[in-house]
Design a protein around this motif. Sequence first.
Motif, PDB file in Angstrom:
ATOM      1  N   THR A  11       0.859  -1.181   0.000  1.00  0.00           N
ATOM      2  CA  THR A  11       0.000   0.000   0.000  1.00  0.00           C
ATOM      3  C   THR A  11       0.896   1.232   0.000  1.00  0.00           C
ATOM      4  OG1 THR A  11      -0.095   0.204   2.403  1.00  0.00           O
ATOM      5  CG2 THR A  11      -1.769  -1.221   1.350  1.00  0.00           C
ATOM      6  N   THR A  13       0.824   3.690   2.045  1.00  0.00           N
ATOM      7  CA  THR A  13       1.251   3.951   3.416  1.00  0.00           C
ATOM      8  C   THR A  13       2.419   3.063   3.800  1.00  0.00           C
ATOM      9  OG1 THR A  13      -0.968   4.642   4.064  1.00  0.00           O
ATOM     10  CG2 THR A  13       0.497   3.934   5.835  1.00  0.00           C
ATOM     11  N   LEU A  45       0.103  10.869   8.543  1.00  0.00           N
ATOM     12  CA  LEU A  45      -0.382   9.652   9.181  1.00  0.00           C
ATOM     13  C   LEU A  45      -0.912   9.975  10.566  1.00  0.00           C
ATOM     14  CD1 LEU A  45       2.541   7.197   8.293  1.00  0.00           C
ATOM     15  CD2 LEU A  45       0.428   7.614   7.032  1.00  0.00           C
ATOM     16  N   GLY A  48      -4.013   6.364  14.468  1.00  0.00           N
ATOM     17  CA  GLY A  48      -4.651   5.084  14.148  1.00  0.00           C
ATOM     18  C   GLY A  48      -4.015   4.417  12.938  1.00  0.00           C
ATOM     19  N   THR A  49      -3.796   5.191  11.886  1.00  0.00           N
ATOM     20  CA  THR A  49      -3.173   4.656  10.674  1.00  0.00           C
ATOM     21  C   THR A  49      -1.729   4.246  10.959  1.00  0.00           C
ATOM     22  OG1 THR A  49      -4.557   6.017   9.260  1.00  0.00           O
ATOM     23  CG2 THR A  49      -2.514   5.196   8.291  1.00  0.00           C
ATOM     24  N   LEU A  50      -0.995   5.114  11.647  1.00  0.00           N
ATOM     25  CA  LEU A  50       0.409   4.846  11.937  1.00  0.00           C
ATOM     26  C   LEU A  50       0.573   3.571  12.757  1.00  0.00           C
ATOM     27  CD1 LEU A  50       3.427   5.629  12.071  1.00  0.00           C
ATOM     28  CD2 LEU A  50       2.857   6.953  14.122  1.00  0.00           C
ATOM     29  N   GLY A  52      -1.645   1.232  13.628  1.00  0.00           N
ATOM     30  CA  GLY A  52      -2.264   0.061  13.013  1.00  0.00           C
ATOM     31  C   GLY A  52      -1.375  -0.525  11.927  1.00  0.00           C
ATOM     32  N   SER A  53      -0.773   0.353  11.130  1.00  0.00           N
ATOM     33  CA  SER A  53       0.133  -0.100  10.068  1.00  0.00           C
ATOM     34  C   SER A  53       1.378  -0.744  10.654  1.00  0.00           C
ATOM     35  CB  SER A  53       0.529   1.066   9.162  1.00  0.00           C
ATOM     36  OG  SER A  53      -0.596   1.563   8.460  1.00  0.00           O
ATOM     37  N   ARG A  56       0.446  -4.281  11.695  1.00  0.00           N
ATOM     38  CA  ARG A  56       0.274  -5.171  10.532  1.00  0.00           C
ATOM     39  C   ARG A  56       1.605  -5.456   9.844  1.00  0.00           C
ATOM     40  NH1 ARG A  56      -4.157  -2.063  10.414  1.00  0.00           N
ATOM     41  NH2 ARG A  56      -3.368  -0.614   8.860  1.00  0.00           N
TER      42      ARG A  56
END
Length: 112
Positions: A11, A13, A45, A48-50, A52-53, A56
């Motif tokens: 992705t 990100t 970012l 949450g995005t940071l 969470g990424s 993962r």
Amino acid sequence: MAEIDDVLPLTTTVFHMLVALAEGPRHGYAVAQEVEELSEGRMVLGPGTLYGSLVRMQEHGLIQEADNPGEDGLHAGRRRYYRITSLGTEALRFESARLLKTATVARQRLRG
């Protein structure tokens, strides 16, 4: 552990985060700052995005936690640091080559 075909294509990100980590270990907030700088402010970012990424990316074996590389400061002891793994490096190489090829074709077609 994941294999290269399991993580590609990256992705946007994840690609930018791996680029940020390619220079060496960083803590999460420093990754976000580097992504924002590399994208000239186009990619910001949120927490949450940071985070969470980061979770993962660890689950897929692209990054792993690292020791503090020697940074000092108020929050240095509480920060989690991350480094790119060999799978992350391989994925970044593949994705960089794919994007470069696609961008080259796009530029050629836009000229003609």
